[in-house]
Design a protein around this motif. Structure first.
Motif, PDB file in Angstrom:
ATOM      1  N   GLU A 138       0.974  -1.113  -0.104  1.00 31.63           N
ATOM      2  CA  GLU A 138       0.513   0.197  -0.184  1.00 31.63           C
ATOM      3  C   GLU A 138       0.936   0.990   0.079  1.00 31.63           C
ATOM      4  N   ALA A 139       2.032   1.327   0.444  1.00 31.02           N
ATOM      5  CA  ALA A 139       3.084   2.768   0.552  1.00 31.02           C
ATOM      6  C   ALA A 139       3.543   2.526  -0.012  1.00 31.02           C
ATOM      7  N   GLN A 140       4.315   2.243  -1.225  1.00 30.61           N
ATOM      8  CA  GLN A 140       4.550   1.693  -2.131  1.00 30.61           C
ATOM      9  C   GLN A 140       6.351   2.989  -2.423  1.00 30.61           C
ATOM     10  N   VAL A 141       6.287   4.297  -1.735  1.00 29.59           N
ATOM     11  CA  VAL A 141       7.221   5.365  -1.683  1.00 29.59           C
ATOM     12  C   VAL A 141       7.293   5.437  -0.397  1.00 29.59           C
ATOM     13  N   PHE A 142       8.307   4.672   0.208  1.00 29.67           N
ATOM     14  CA  PHE A 142       8.509   5.442   2.143  1.00 29.67           C
ATOM     15  C   PHE A 142      10.130   5.292   2.104  1.00 29.67           C
ATOM     16  N   TYR A 143      10.570   6.409   3.225  1.00 30.42           N
ATOM     17  CA  TYR A 143      11.715   6.554   3.629  1.00 30.42           C
ATOM     18  C   TYR A 143      12.585   5.298   3.934  1.00 30.42           C
ATOM     19  N   CYS A 144      14.175   5.251   3.637  1.00 30.42           N
ATOM     20  CA  CYS A 144      15.054   4.468   4.016  1.00 30.42           C
ATOM     21  C   CYS A 144      15.989   4.549   4.048  1.00 30.42           C
ATOM     22  N   TYR A 145      16.924   3.905   5.074  1.00 34.03           N
ATOM     23  CA  TYR A 145      17.742   3.917   5.236  1.00 34.03           C
ATOM     24  C   TYR A 145      19.565   3.323   4.664  1.00 34.03           C
ATOM     25  N   TYR A 146      20.236   4.341   4.101  1.00 39.34           N
ATOM     26  CA  TYR A 146      21.375   3.153   3.098  1.00 39.34           C
ATOM     27  C   TYR A 146      22.567   4.133   3.726  1.00 39.34           C
ATOM     28  N   ASP A 147      23.923   2.962   3.087  1.00 46.66           N
ATOM     29  CA  ASP A 147      25.339   3.253   3.665  1.00 46.66           C
ATOM     30  C   ASP A 147      25.376   4.022   2.864  1.00 46.66           C
ATOM     31  N   PRO A 148      25.890   4.636   3.097  1.00 44.87           N
ATOM     32  CA  PRO A 148      26.672   6.346   1.543  1.00 44.87           C
ATOM     33  C   PRO A 148      28.011   5.822   0.897  1.00 44.87           C
ATOM     34  N   SER A 149      28.710   5.811   1.836  1.00 41.49           N
ATOM     35  CA  SER A 149      29.777   4.680   0.771  1.00 41.49           C
ATOM     36  C   SER A 149      29.602   3.108  -0.481  1.00 41.49           C
TER      37      SER A 149
END
Length: 205
Positions: A138-149
């Motif tokens: 239902e959300a499809q698009v959401f915030y997430c956290y990732y490794d910038p390196s």
């Protein structure tokens, strides 16, 4: 005799207060050590520091390929649960990667994107995993956290080990350390003034 009783009581009170202060300092040091060997390493392992936007690509439950979760050291403590596999498009880098619920999910079972909070009732576990899958659909698009390196090619929905979390864990041992040191300093000041005033009391007597 009457003059000795207040002095003896005062010394006993100072001794108890001094023991309390030293005990508080010792407990705070133990808490610092415990945090340093448990929470700090987990915080250092959490490389997902940047926040970005994820677009859902696929959210499937692998019923025929269930994952095993081991909460202890023996094979008797293994449970089976439906493996939720979530793939997302990380828009900051334009790459399709696997999404995990949080850091603990990666450490405990990297095969699945989500680990149910309880594994005792399999029917309830199935319903819980299906509900999570529907929420992502239902959300499809959401915030997430990732490794910038870019070394860690996975993303997290939530960060469990935030800098605020690490600072919060140091609050209680810090308060205990400050309180213990303050008690010790007050006792030493009290003893110092007692020594300074002792000759005056003797002269007065």
């Amino acid at each position: 005799m009457l003059g000795k009783k207040p002095v003896t009581a005062q010394k006993r009170g100072e001794t108890r207060a001094l023991c309390l202060g030293l005990g508080m300092v010792a407990c705070s040091v133990i808490m610092y050590f415990f945090i340093g060997i448990t929470i700090v390493p987990l915080y250092n392992k959490s490389v997902w520091t940047n926040k970005g936007i994820c677009e859902l690509k696929n959210a499937s439950i692998k019923e025929q390929q269930q994952c095993l979760f081991n909460d202890g050291s023996s094979d008797e403590n293994k449970f089976q649960y439906p493996c939720l596999d979530i793939m997302v498009n990380l828009t900051p880098v334009g790459q399709v990667v696997k999404l995990y619920h949080q850091e603990e999910t990666v450490f405990r079972n990297p095969k699945c994107s989500y680990i149910p909070p309880t594994l005792k009732n399999y029917t309830a576990v199935q319903e819980n995993v299906e509900k999570v899958r529907q929420n992502f659909t239902e959300a499809q698009v959401f915030y997430c956290y990732y490794d910038p390196s870019g070394q860690e090619a996975t993303v997290l929905l939530y960060r469990q080990y935030l800098p605020e979390f690490l600072l919060f864990t140091f609050v209680w041992p810090s308060l205990m350390l400050i309180g213990g040191v303050l008690i010790i300093v007050l006792v030493k000041i009290s003893q110092y003034f007692s020594i300074l005033l002792a000759p005056q009391y003797r002269t007065g007597i």
